[in-house]
Design a protein around this motif. Structure first.
Motif, short mmCIF file in Angstrom:
data_model
loop_
_atom_site.label_atom_id
_atom_site.label_comp_id
_atom_site.label_asym_id
_atom_site.label_seq_id
_atom_site.Cartn_x
_atom_site.Cartn_y
_atom_site.Cartn_z
N PRO A 63 5.50 52.22 -18.34
CA PRO A 63 5.57 53.69 -17.74
C PRO A 63 6.29 53.72 -17.09
O PRO A 63 7.30 54.97 -16.44
N VAL A 64 7.54 52.67 -16.81
CA VAL A 64 8.20 52.57 -15.58
C VAL A 64 9.39 53.67 -15.14
O VAL A 64 9.90 54.62 -14.28
N ALA A 146 10.66 51.57 -9.74
CA ALA A 146 11.11 52.77 -10.22
C ALA A 146 11.87 54.30 -8.89
O ALA A 146 12.35 54.03 -9.37
N ALA A 147 11.19 53.28 -8.27
CA ALA A 147 12.26 54.24 -7.15
C ALA A 147 13.66 53.67 -6.70
O ALA A 147 14.51 54.55 -6.79
N LEU A 148 13.61 52.15 -7.33
CA LEU A 148 14.66 51.37 -6.99
C LEU A 148 15.71 52.06 -8.17
O LEU A 148 16.64 51.75 -8.20
N ALA A 157 14.17 48.69 -17.77
CA ALA A 157 14.95 47.15 -18.02
C ALA A 157 15.30 46.14 -16.58
O ALA A 157 14.41 45.48 -16.75
N LEU A 158 16.25 46.99 -16.07
CA LEU A 158 16.95 46.23 -14.44
C LEU A 158 15.04 46.32 -13.56
O LEU A 158 15.09 45.41 -13.27
N ALA A 159 13.82 47.24 -13.87
CA ALA A 159 12.44 47.59 -13.54
C ALA A 159 11.98 46.43 -13.51
O ALA A 159 11.50 45.84 -12.73
N GLY A 160 12.52 45.43 -14.95
CA GLY A 160 11.50 45.04 -14.70
C GLY A 160 11.87 43.36 -13.95
O GLY A 160 10.64 42.74 -14.15
#
Lengths: 208, 203
Positions: A63-64, A146-148, A157-160
């Motif tokens: 759920p990010v 998520a904040a970034l 995808a980037l959060a991952g």
């Protein structure tokens, strides 16, 4: 104030149509592994804790994109900031709510997943304790990522990519939780992540 | 700049006038404005005017503490109530739940019923926010500002999407706010029903 924010975040999670997604995902990954590696019970038993941990990590990531981005887009963060509410408090509340929303159902589903990967009950209990200690760190890292990435296209995808390397210590000590020393290191690594995360997430949420 | 040390009741202590000195705002490489100085006294209202992109919204965000100015200083103004373009209503929540949540954060629960009546949203409290029209969402955002009990209202085109009757409700709410010693700074195109506003031309 803090409790109001947590309750609000929990209400939003409970109303979300994706409420059961992380735990369903967790069980499905656990169910998939015996098919992928074959029915060798000894092999399965050996990799089972690792499988469960990877499944938990991916479930925390699921759920990010809904953790921070909607609040940035619809002006909620503006409303909170214009009231002089510290973003650190908002981020900490979000971490608590995300942990309650994904880790508790996941712990409840752990017996199912344990049966699917052929885990014995002693390992299962140790793993449950390790998950209890380690999942707050996964929730914290998910909120930071998520904040970034809020407001970026393809942010999920980037959060991952951001989380996976940071989650390595949790994963290593979590899988090794059979030994008491590893459990303490897991708790320490988890504590560090949870302590730093609200400040890191707040710095990212305070963009102008 | 502490924005909301405590929600003071308007009648108790009149807020300090909002005093802005030599304010500058930079967005990326572009200098939107500089050397901006003005003062808004309790009971007064300020129209921010100027073409699109002249920095009206940025100035409101700076006054609300959401954006750091490139230079200058801001003093006074008391507690802030901000309404930007985005009204921050969650689609799956009922309007009543949303307003109650913000009122709880503002400690303004006793002000909420009057605020909802003033903006004519009391009949909509059981409607999920995703079913609200843009004018209704706007009214809800204004009701949240009213219920906050803030000294200084910062409104970004508050009449956008409002029908004539709702605009009249807003006008009387703003008049009542000013009569109680409140201040208003609003980005506007044309008239929003403020009596005798000061005007500030940007751009």
């Amino acid at each position: 104030m803090f409790l109001t924010l947590v309750r609000r975040d929990l209400t939003l999670i409970a109303r979300s149509p994706a409420l059961w997604m992380p735990v369903m995902f967790f069980v499905l990954v656990a169910a998939l592994f015996p098919f992928a590696v074959g029915p060798d019970a000894r092999l399965l038993g050996r990799i089972a804790p690792g499988v469960v941990w990877v499944a938990a990590l991916l479930a925390a990531l699921l759920p990010v994109e809904t953790l921070v981005a909607p609040d940035l887009e619809d002006g909620t963060l503006d409303q909170l900031a214009s009231r002089g509410i510290a973003m650190e408090l908002v981020a900490a509340a979000r971490i608590v709510a995300h942990w309650l929303g994904f880790a508790l159902p996941l712990l409840a589903a752990l017996p199912v997943a344990a049966v699917l990967v052929g885990m014995d009950s002693a390992t299962g209990w140790r793993l449950a304790l390790a998950l209890l200690l380690g999942t707050p760190a996964l929730a914290a890292l998910a909120v930071v990522a998520a904040a970034l990435t809020a407001g970026l296209r393809g942010g999920g995808a980037l959060a991952g990519l951001i989380i996976l390397p940071l989650a390595l210590p949790i994963l290593i000590f979590g899988v090794a939780a059979a030994t008491p020393g590893a459990l303490k290191l897991l708790a320490a690594a988890s504590l560090v992540s949870v302590a730093i995360a609200p400040f890191a997430a707040a710095a990212a949420m305070r963009q102008d | 700049m502490t924005l909301r040390p405590h929600i003071a009741s308007l009648a108790a202590v009149p807020p300090e006038p909002l005093t802005v000195a030599d304010l500058a705002c930079r967005r990326g490489d572009r200098l939107l404005f500089q050397g901006l100085s003005f003062r808004v006294d309790p009971g007064a209202a300020l129209h921010l005017e100027g073409p699109n992109g002249s920095g009206k919204s940025s100035l409101l965000r700076i006054l609300a503490g959401l954006l750091a100015p490139a230079g200058g200083s801001i003093a006074g103004g008391g507690s802030r109530g901000f309404l930007g373009h985005d009204v921050a209503l969650k689609p799956r929540m009922k309007l009543g739940e949303e307003l109650a949540h913000w009122a709880r954060l503002d400690d303004g629960r006793q002000l909420l019923p009057a605020a909802m009546a003033a903006m004519n949203v009391a009949a909509l409290i059981d409607v999920p926010c995703k079913h609200l029209s843009s004018g209704q969402r706007r009214r809800a955002g204004l009701a949240r500002v009213l219920a906050s009990g803030a000294d200084l209202w910062l409104l970004d085109e508050p009449t956008a999407g409002l029908d004539t009757a709702s605009a009249a409700l807003l006008a009387s709410a703003m008049a009542a706010h000013r009569a109680g010693g409140g201040m208003i700074v609003a980005a506007v195109h044309g008239d929003i029903g403020l009596a005798a506003p000061q005007r500030l031309q940007l751009g």
